[in-house]
Design a protein around this motif. Structure first.
Motif, PDB file in Angstrom:
ATOM      1  N   ILE A 109       0.843  -1.203   0.000  1.00  0.00           N
ATOM      2  CA  ILE A 109       0.000   0.000   0.000  1.00  0.00           C
ATOM      3  C   ILE A 109       0.873   1.246   0.000  1.00  0.00           C
ATOM      4  CG2 ILE A 109      -1.650   1.343   1.384  1.00  0.00           C
ATOM      5  CD1 ILE A 109      -2.946  -1.374   2.126  1.00  0.00           C
ATOM      6  N   MET A 110       1.965   1.225   0.766  1.00  0.00           N
ATOM      7  CA  MET A 110       2.908   2.344   0.726  1.00  0.00           C
ATOM      8  C   MET A 110       3.509   2.471  -0.676  1.00  0.00           C
ATOM      9  SD  MET A 110       4.753   2.053   4.496  1.00  0.00           S
ATOM     10  CE  MET A 110       6.319   2.371   3.779  1.00  0.00           C
ATOM     11  N   GLY A 111       3.727   1.334  -1.338  1.00  0.00           N
ATOM     12  CA  GLY A 111       4.266   1.334  -2.697  1.00  0.00           C
ATOM     13  C   GLY A 111       3.362   2.053  -3.678  1.00  0.00           C
ATOM     14  N   MET A 112       2.045   1.972  -3.475  1.00  0.00           N
ATOM     15  CA  MET A 112       1.111   2.699  -4.342  1.00  0.00           C
ATOM     16  C   MET A 112       1.343   4.203  -4.237  1.00  0.00           C
ATOM     17  SD  MET A 112      -2.486   0.751  -3.787  1.00  0.00           S
ATOM     18  CE  MET A 112      -2.588  -1.012  -3.756  1.00  0.00           C
ATOM     19  N   PHE A 113       1.601   4.667  -3.016  1.00  0.00           N
ATOM     20  CA  PHE A 113       1.856   6.095  -2.831  1.00  0.00           C
ATOM     21  C   PHE A 113       3.253   6.484  -3.312  1.00  0.00           C
ATOM     22  CE2 PHE A 113      -1.558   5.226   0.191  1.00  0.00           C
ATOM     23  CZ  PHE A 113      -2.469   6.201  -0.201  1.00  0.00           C
ATOM     24  N   VAL A 114       4.187   5.554  -3.212  1.00  0.00           N
ATOM     25  CA  VAL A 114       5.545   5.833  -3.698  1.00  0.00           C
ATOM     26  C   VAL A 114       5.528   6.023  -5.217  1.00  0.00           C
ATOM     27  CG1 VAL A 114       7.833   4.815  -4.003  1.00  0.00           C
ATOM     28  CG2 VAL A 114       6.723   4.727  -1.776  1.00  0.00           C
ATOM     29  N   LYS A 115       4.701   5.257  -5.909  1.00  0.00           N
ATOM     30  CA  LYS A 115       4.572   5.442  -7.364  1.00  0.00           C
ATOM     31  C   LYS A 115       4.075   6.847  -7.681  1.00  0.00           C
ATOM     32  CE  LYS A 115       3.520   0.606  -8.273  1.00  0.00           C
ATOM     33  NZ  LYS A 115       2.454  -0.347  -8.570  1.00  0.00           N
ATOM     34  N   LEU A 116       3.091   7.300  -6.914  1.00  0.00           N
ATOM     35  CA  LEU A 116       2.553   8.651  -7.106  1.00  0.00           C
ATOM     36  C   LEU A 116       3.638   9.698  -6.864  1.00  0.00           C
ATOM     37  CD1 LEU A 116      -0.867   9.900  -6.121  1.00  0.00           C
ATOM     38  CD2 LEU A 116       1.053  11.188  -5.283  1.00  0.00           C
ATOM     39  N   VAL A 117       4.392   9.530  -5.793  1.00  0.00           N
ATOM     40  CA  VAL A 117       5.460  10.474  -5.470  1.00  0.00           C
ATOM     41  C   VAL A 117       6.566  10.424  -6.527  1.00  0.00           C
ATOM     42  CG1 VAL A 117       7.272  11.015  -3.776  1.00  0.00           C
ATOM     43  CG2 VAL A 117       4.971  10.470  -2.994  1.00  0.00           C
ATOM     44  N   ALA A 118       6.891   9.221  -7.011  1.00  0.00           N
ATOM     45  CA  ALA A 118       7.937   9.091  -8.030  1.00  0.00           C
ATOM     46  C   ALA A 118       7.554   9.825  -9.306  1.00  0.00           C
ATOM     47  CB  ALA A 118       8.197   7.616  -8.324  1.00  0.00           C
ATOM     48  N   LEU A 119       6.316   9.677  -9.741  1.00  0.00           N
ATOM     49  CA  LEU A 119       5.861  10.396 -10.933  1.00  0.00           C
ATOM     50  C   LEU A 119       5.913  11.908 -10.719  1.00  0.00           C
ATOM     51  CD1 LEU A 119       2.756   8.320 -12.106  1.00  0.00           C
ATOM     52  CD2 LEU A 119       4.875   8.681 -13.369  1.00  0.00           C
ATOM     53  N   THR A 120       5.477  12.335  -9.556  1.00  0.00           N
ATOM     54  CA  THR A 120       5.428  13.767  -9.254  1.00  0.00           C
ATOM     55  C   THR A 120       6.820  14.381  -9.208  1.00  0.00           C
ATOM     56  OG1 THR A 120       3.411  13.488  -7.961  1.00  0.00           O
ATOM     57  CG2 THR A 120       4.697  15.461  -7.535  1.00  0.00           C
ATOM     58  N   ILE A 121       7.676  13.815  -8.393  1.00  0.00           N
ATOM     59  CA  ILE A 121       8.992  14.411  -8.142  1.00  0.00           C
ATOM     60  C   ILE A 121       9.882  14.329  -9.370  1.00  0.00           C
ATOM     61  CG2 ILE A 121      11.077  14.241  -6.735  1.00  0.00           C
ATOM     62  CD1 ILE A 121       8.639  15.421  -5.290  1.00  0.00           C
ATOM     63  N   ARG A 122       9.818  13.230 -10.113  1.00  0.00           N
ATOM     64  CA  ARG A 122      10.681  13.077 -11.282  1.00  0.00           C
ATOM     65  C   ARG A 122      10.440  14.200 -12.288  1.00  0.00           C
ATOM     66  NH1 ARG A 122      13.689   9.276 -13.520  1.00  0.00           N
ATOM     67  NH2 ARG A 122      13.132   7.756 -11.965  1.00  0.00           N
ATOM     68  N   LEU A 123       9.197  14.449 -12.615  1.00  0.00           N
ATOM     69  CA  LEU A 123       8.885  15.494 -13.592  1.00  0.00           C
ATOM     70  C   LEU A 123       9.193  16.884 -13.026  1.00  0.00           C
ATOM     71  CD1 LEU A 123       7.726  16.307 -16.320  1.00  0.00           C
ATOM     72  CD2 LEU A 123       5.443  16.192 -15.312  1.00  0.00           C
ATOM     73  N   PHE A 124       8.724  17.147 -11.827  1.00  0.00           N
ATOM     74  CA  PHE A 124       8.916  18.457 -11.203  1.00  0.00           C
ATOM     75  C   PHE A 124      10.396  18.791 -11.041  1.00  0.00           C
ATOM     76  CE2 PHE A 124       9.813  20.493  -7.075  1.00  0.00           C
ATOM     77  CZ  PHE A 124       9.358  21.767  -7.357  1.00  0.00           C
ATOM     78  N   ALA A 125      11.168  17.888 -10.479  1.00  0.00           N
ATOM     79  CA  ALA A 125      12.570  18.173 -10.174  1.00  0.00           C
ATOM     80  C   ALA A 125      13.407  18.350 -11.432  1.00  0.00           C
ATOM     81  CB  ALA A 125      13.148  17.061  -9.304  1.00  0.00           C
ATOM     82  N   ASN A 126      13.187  17.524 -12.426  1.00  0.00           N
ATOM     83  CA  ASN A 126      13.997  17.626 -13.638  1.00  0.00           C
ATOM     84  C   ASN A 126      13.717  18.918 -14.403  1.00  0.00           C
ATOM     85  OD1 ASN A 126      15.647  15.251 -13.654  1.00  0.00           O
ATOM     86  ND2 ASN A 126      13.765  14.102 -13.907  1.00  0.00           N
TER      87      ASN A 126
END
Length: 192
Positions: A109-126
């Motif tokens: 279940i934490m992994g589901m939220f990690v996917k959301l965070v990964a998508l968010t941070i990857r695009l935003f940070a780059n």
């Protein structure tokens, strides 16, 4: 044969279909093509628009709120389209000892939220990183209080602008690819 804008857009559509949707989602790819194409072209257009100086020169995809919304949309699509196999392996894994299942369920279940965070941070940070580097390079003129460094700074800023054009395409592709990967995991049928 396609002409005009179709000649430019069709290879990109075929690329997303053949190199992203089919390999990651499989035979159910047609159902998700509108979402994947919308994500790709929206992110690409916004990234390219953000490269135009004196026309705002701000990137919408460099806004954390916008990237969160895109990631939430993808997460909702993944979770609403997840099949029985997907949910069974996320909530109550078969073949795992019963005393380990509650721990793994929390991790999944934490992994589901990690996917959301990964998508968010990857695009935003780059996207944000490129703009910060350009602003830092321009700021060097003011730090050294000399216009003698301006030609060197100009060359580095020009190089970063060209690099940001590559990043604009790359980040649109990566976000679309990760979305297709997460969707593919949710809709995959178990092999017998």
């Amino acid at each position: 044969a396609p002409t005009g804008i179709q000649k430019l857009i069709e290879p990109l559509i075929m690329f997303i279909k053949e190199e992203v949707a089919i390999p990651f989602i499989g035979e159910k790819h047609e159902r998700f093509m509108p979402l994947l194409l919308s994500l790709f072209f929206l992110i690409l257009a916004l990234n390219l628009f953000g490269q135009i100086p004196f026309l705002g020169a701000t990137n919408v995809t460099g806004n954390l709120g916008f990237t969160v919304v895109l990631a939430i949309i993808v997460t909702l699509v993944v979770n609403f389209n997840g099949n029985k196999h997907y949910w069974q392996h996320n909530l109550w894994m078969p073949g795992v000892p019963v005393f380990v299942r509650p721990i793994l369920t929390v991790v999944e279940i934490m992994g589901m939220f990690v996917k959301l965070v990964a998508l968010t941070i990857r695009l935003f940070a780059n996207i944000t990183a490129g703009h910060i580097i350009i602003l830092s390079l321009v700021g060097l003129i003011f730090v050294f209080k000399s216009l003698a460094i301006a030609p060197v700074t100009f060359l580095f800023v020009l190089f970063m602008d060209v690099l940001e054009l590559l990043v604009a395409f790359l980040q649109a592709y990566v976000f679309t690819m990760l979305s297709a990967l997460f969707i593919g995991i949710a809709v995959a049928e178990p092999e017998h």
